[in-house]
Scaffold this motif. Structure first.
Motif, PDB file in Angstrom:
ATOM      1  N   PHE A 146      42.703  32.436  35.211  1.00  0.00           N
ATOM      2  CA  PHE A 146      41.812  31.775  36.153  1.00  0.00           C
ATOM      3  C   PHE A 146      41.327  30.450  35.575  1.00  0.00           C
ATOM      4  O   PHE A 146      41.158  30.317  34.362  1.00  0.00           O
ATOM      5  CB  PHE A 146      40.566  32.637  36.415  1.00  0.00           C
ATOM      6  N   GLY A 147      41.045  29.496  36.455  1.00  0.00           N
ATOM      7  CA  GLY A 147      40.276  28.354  36.001  1.00  0.00           C
ATOM      8  C   GLY A 147      38.924  28.824  35.488  1.00  0.00           C
ATOM      9  O   GLY A 147      38.372  29.805  36.001  1.00  0.00           O
ATOM     10  N   GLU A 171      31.833  33.998  34.746  1.00  0.00           N
ATOM     11  CA  GLU A 171      31.059  35.151  35.211  1.00  0.00           C
ATOM     12  C   GLU A 171      31.343  35.450  36.682  1.00  0.00           C
ATOM     13  O   GLU A 171      31.403  36.616  37.087  1.00  0.00           O
ATOM     14  CB  GLU A 171      29.563  34.911  35.001  1.00  0.00           C
ATOM     15  N   THR A 172      31.542  34.416  37.484  1.00  0.00           N
ATOM     16  CA  THR A 172      31.897  34.654  38.889  1.00  0.00           C
ATOM     17  C   THR A 172      33.279  35.293  38.993  1.00  0.00           C
ATOM     18  O   THR A 172      33.486  36.205  39.801  1.00  0.00           O
ATOM     19  CB  THR A 172      31.855  33.338  39.681  1.00  0.00           C
ATOM     20  N   ASN A 173      34.220  34.830  38.182  1.00  0.00           N
ATOM     21  CA  ASN A 173      35.540  35.475  38.176  1.00  0.00           C
ATOM     22  C   ASN A 173      35.417  36.961  37.846  1.00  0.00           C
ATOM     23  O   ASN A 173      36.071  37.809  38.485  1.00  0.00           O
ATOM     24  CB  ASN A 173      36.456  34.797  37.147  1.00  0.00           C
ATOM     25  N   ARG A 174      34.593  37.288  36.860  1.00  0.00           N
ATOM     26  CA  ARG A 174      34.398  38.701  36.494  1.00  0.00           C
ATOM     27  C   ARG A 174      33.801  39.489  37.655  1.00  0.00           C
ATOM     28  O   ARG A 174      34.212  40.617  37.924  1.00  0.00           O
ATOM     29  CB  ARG A 174      33.487  38.799  35.272  1.00  0.00           C
ATOM     30  N   ARG A 178      35.462  42.749  39.670  1.00  0.00           N
ATOM     31  CA  ARG A 178      34.778  44.035  39.887  1.00  0.00           C
ATOM     32  C   ARG A 178      34.674  44.357  41.368  1.00  0.00           C
ATOM     33  O   ARG A 178      34.895  45.505  41.785  1.00  0.00           O
ATOM     34  CB  ARG A 178      33.390  44.003  39.253  1.00  0.00           C
ATOM     35  N   ALA A 179      34.340  43.352  42.171  1.00  0.00           N
ATOM     36  CA  ALA A 179      34.186  43.572  43.610  1.00  0.00           C
ATOM     37  C   ALA A 179      35.492  43.991  44.263  1.00  0.00           C
ATOM     38  O   ALA A 179      35.487  44.683  45.294  1.00  0.00           O
ATOM     39  CB  ALA A 179      33.649  42.303  44.274  1.00  0.00           C
ATOM     40  N   ALA A 180      36.625  43.589  43.668  1.00  0.00           N
ATOM     41  CA  ALA A 180      37.940  43.965  44.201  1.00  0.00           C
ATOM     42  C   ALA A 180      38.345  45.378  43.794  1.00  0.00           C
ATOM     43  O   ALA A 180      39.428  45.838  44.166  1.00  0.00           O
ATOM     44  CB  ALA A 180      38.989  42.970  43.719  1.00  0.00           C
ATOM     45  N   GLY A 181      37.492  46.060  43.040  1.00  0.00           N
ATOM     46  CA  GLY A 181      37.802  47.428  42.624  1.00  0.00           C
ATOM     47  C   GLY A 181      38.712  47.494  41.415  1.00  0.00           C
ATOM     48  O   GLY A 181      39.406  48.495  41.218  1.00  0.00           O
ATOM     49  N   LEU A 182      38.700  46.445  40.597  1.00  0.00           N
ATOM     50  CA  LEU A 182      39.551  46.391  39.413  1.00  0.00           C
ATOM     51  C   LEU A 182      38.700  46.551  38.154  1.00  0.00           C
ATOM     52  O   LEU A 182      37.590  46.007  38.066  1.00  0.00           O
ATOM     53  CB  LEU A 182      40.304  45.070  39.365  1.00  0.00           C
ATOM     54  N   GLU A 183      39.230  47.263  37.183  1.00  0.00           N
ATOM     55  CA  GLU A 183      38.551  47.502  35.917  1.00  0.00           C
ATOM     56  C   GLU A 183      39.180  46.627  34.838  1.00  0.00           C
ATOM     57  O   GLU A 183      40.383  46.697  34.594  1.00  0.00           O
ATOM     58  CB  GLU A 183      38.670  48.970  35.519  1.00  0.00           C
ATOM     59  N   THR A 184      38.366  45.811  34.188  1.00  0.00           N
ATOM     60  CA  THR A 184      38.881  44.884  33.182  1.00  0.00           C
ATOM     61  C   THR A 184      39.280  45.612  31.904  1.00  0.00           C
ATOM     62  O   THR A 184      38.522  46.416  31.368  1.00  0.00           O
ATOM     63  CB  THR A 184      37.826  43.813  32.860  1.00  0.00           C
TER      64      THR A 184
END
Length: 208
Positions: A146-147, A171-174, A178-184
């Protein structure tokens, strides 16, 4: 391909195919090999991978295809795709605006986006990530660069053409991941050296 911002990206990469290839070869400190190795260590043999913004297929799409994965490259530039088909004859390629791409739910084991999301209008990045999450199988993976700057829509001269860029802060990318249901799994902001100077990108490997 109705969004004028993404049409700008497609026309731009059509026009600068040779210049972009030469420019990209001058970049130092690109961590994509390391991150790709971490992704492939988690994939099963013959996994289905979609590479968003595949460009001419080099190096990443070819690397994934040569590793035996079933790779589909997607790009908005017809010229880049023509080159990708020659560079990666075993791949499948789709000429499409990522914003409009439709895939079957739970049909893909991994999605990669190597430096393509900063060409994507940031106001619709969240919905795109949610759609990507829906394409992934359970435990499917996303690898994306991501940029890493808070950059509203920017359109201007780049490498001798008109180009569009847009990105959020890390922080917005993170939050969008999370909002997309993905776990980092892994998240790092990386500095690489482009011909014009240092550039920051946020690399994220995440699981559905």
């Amino acid at each position: 391909m109705n969004d004028p911002r993404t049409r700008t990206v497609g026309r731009g990469y059509d026009e600068i195919a040779d210049r972009f290839a030469a420019w990209k070869d001058q970049i130092a400190g690109d961590p994509r090999d390391d991150w790709t190795a971490e992704l492939t260590a988690l994939l099963s043999e013959g996994a289905r991978v979609v590479d968003l913004g595949c460009g001419a297929g080099l190096p990443s799409t070819k690397l994934l295809a040569d590793a035996g994965y079933e790779v589909t490259g997607v790009d908005i530039s017809a010229e880049q795709l023509q080159r990708a088909r020659k560079n990666v004859p075993s791949g499948h390629f789709v000429h499409a605006d990522i914003a409009e791409l439709e895939l079957e739910p739970a049909s893909v084991d991994a999605v990669t986006a190597y430096y393509s999301l900063n060409h994507f209008p940031r106001d619709i990045l969240g919905p795109l990530l949610a759609r990507i999450s829906g394409w992934l199988t359970p435990d499917g993976l996303l690898l994306a660069a991501f940029g890493a700057h808070d950059t509203p829509d920017w359109k201007g001269e780049w490498l001798g053409t008109t180009m569009f860029f847009s990105s959020w802060d890390p922080e917005t990318n993170r939050r969008l991941i999370r909002a997309a249901g993905l776990e980092t799994i892994r998240d790092e902001v990386v500095t690489l050296r482009e011909p014009e100077g240092d550039a920051l990108f946020q690399w994220i490997l995440a699981r559905r």
